[in-house]
Design a protein around this motif. Sequence first.
Motif, short mmCIF file in Angstrom:
data_model
loop_
_atom_site.label_atom_id
_atom_site.label_comp_id
_atom_site.label_asym_id
_atom_site.label_seq_id
_atom_site.Cartn_x
_atom_site.Cartn_y
_atom_site.Cartn_z
N ARG A 254 -13.76 -10.14 -4.73
CA ARG A 254 -14.53 -10.86 -3.72
C ARG A 254 -14.93 -10.00 -2.54
NH1 ARG A 254 -10.41 -15.64 -3.16
NH2 ARG A 254 -9.13 -13.80 -3.53
N ALA A 255 -14.16 -8.96 -2.28
CA ALA A 255 -14.43 -8.14 -1.10
C ALA A 255 -15.67 -7.27 -1.30
CB ALA A 255 -13.24 -7.24 -0.80
N ALA B 133 -5.27 0.47 -3.07
CA ALA B 133 -5.12 -0.11 -1.74
C ALA B 133 -6.23 -1.13 -1.50
CB ALA B 133 -5.15 0.98 -0.68
N LEU B 134 -7.43 -0.80 -1.96
CA LEU B 134 -8.56 -1.73 -1.79
C LEU B 134 -8.33 -3.02 -2.57
CD1 LEU B 134 -11.58 0.76 -1.99
CD2 LEU B 134 -10.78 -0.46 0.03
N MET B 135 -7.74 -2.88 -3.75
CA MET B 135 -7.43 -4.07 -4.55
C MET B 135 -6.47 -4.99 -3.82
SD MET B 135 -6.92 -2.82 -8.49
CE MET B 135 -5.90 -4.23 -8.88
N ILE C 294 0.83 -1.20 0.00
CA ILE C 294 0.00 0.00 0.00
C ILE C 294 0.87 1.26 0.00
CG2 ILE C 294 -1.72 1.33 1.31
CD1 ILE C 294 -3.06 -1.33 1.99
N THR C 295 1.98 1.21 0.70
CA THR C 295 2.90 2.34 0.66
C THR C 295 3.35 2.59 -0.77
OG1 THR C 295 3.64 1.87 2.88
CG2 THR C 295 5.07 3.26 1.54
N ARG C 296 3.55 1.51 -1.50
CA ARG C 296 3.95 1.68 -2.89
C ARG C 296 2.86 2.33 -3.72
NH1 ARG C 296 6.06 -3.93 -4.75
NH2 ARG C 296 6.31 -2.94 -6.76
#
Length: 307
Positions: free
Chosen positions: A32-33, A117-119, A8-10
Amino acid sequence: MRAIARAITRVENAAGRDLSQLLRELFPHTGRAFVIGVTGSPGTGKSTLVDQLAHHYTNSGVKVGIILVDPTSPFSGGAILGDRVRMQSLFTNPGVFIRSMATRGKLGGLSAAVDEALMILDAANFEILIVETVGVGQDEVDIVKTAHATLVILVPGMGDDIQAFKAGIMEIGDIYVVNKADREGASAVEGELTELLSLATGRKDGWTPPIVQTVATQGKGIAELAEAIQDYRNLTGESGKTKGGIDLFRERIMELLARRLTATILGRIPDEKLDQYAEKMMTRELDPYTIVDHLLRELGFEEEFHG
Ligand SMILES: Nc1nc2c(ncn2[C@@H]2O[C@H](COP(=O)(O)OP(=O)(O)OP(=O)(O)O)[C@@H](O)[C@H]2O)c(=O)[nH]1
Ligand SMILES: [Mg+2]
């Protein structure tokens, strides 16, 4: 958890090519989320509510990813520090991953970084993803695009504000929460809200947004809220095919394309040149329209973009 945080930092720092390789590899494992957007004015109790909701899910063994978005601040500043205090219990909950994201002024903006980030969290098997964002303005509209269900948080004693919200907020909520229902006026807000919602023209999905009263600080109404979320989830079906359907994916493609085009093409303009033009604009020697015409011509786009 460490690996997720690093990934996520990336995306926050948008390291370009190597990042898109990572996202490419992750993509087949996403979809799926279920993404829950939580929005509302500052101080309405969003974080307290998200904290409660997250515990509710982890209690039944569901992993929860939380992203706190602060579109107003270029730093992870005050608001987010407040959130950290509010959500302290979550930082030690092994079923929860929390991350704050603030504007860093990068091309493509915050909403793209949030999407990515969600991915990552989705691919890492977090089944429920919650995005908290402040405000009633432009920013939460972006979140709505990403979220499968949007919760709009209101509190008692904001009668006039509700009127002001009418246009924007009455369209974005899938579920309305009257939090701080321990305070006077909760029923009044609910009544007003009901009235406003009844004026709305019917939704395509046939859903009537419910209103749930909560007292987040006491955990009251959280089970009912989770139930309302589940009802909506059942209606809209598996995530990925939810709200907006194919339009949502079209939009994602166009956004990504726009981001790449912008970065590539704007990257061709030398900094010094931009400085020269800015100076000419400052001294009123050239107007910005003429400057843009010049730049387009220099980039070889004269015809297409003729203003
Ligand atoms: N009385 C009462 N206070 C609450 C309730 N929920 C939250 N609060 C309080 O409201 C204040 C703000 O709560 P937060 O959860 O930080 O609100 P927020 O919407 O996340 O705030 P921002 O992120 O700064 O916009 C805190 O002092 C909470 O303890 C509630 O149901 N009843
Ligand atoms: Mg908050």
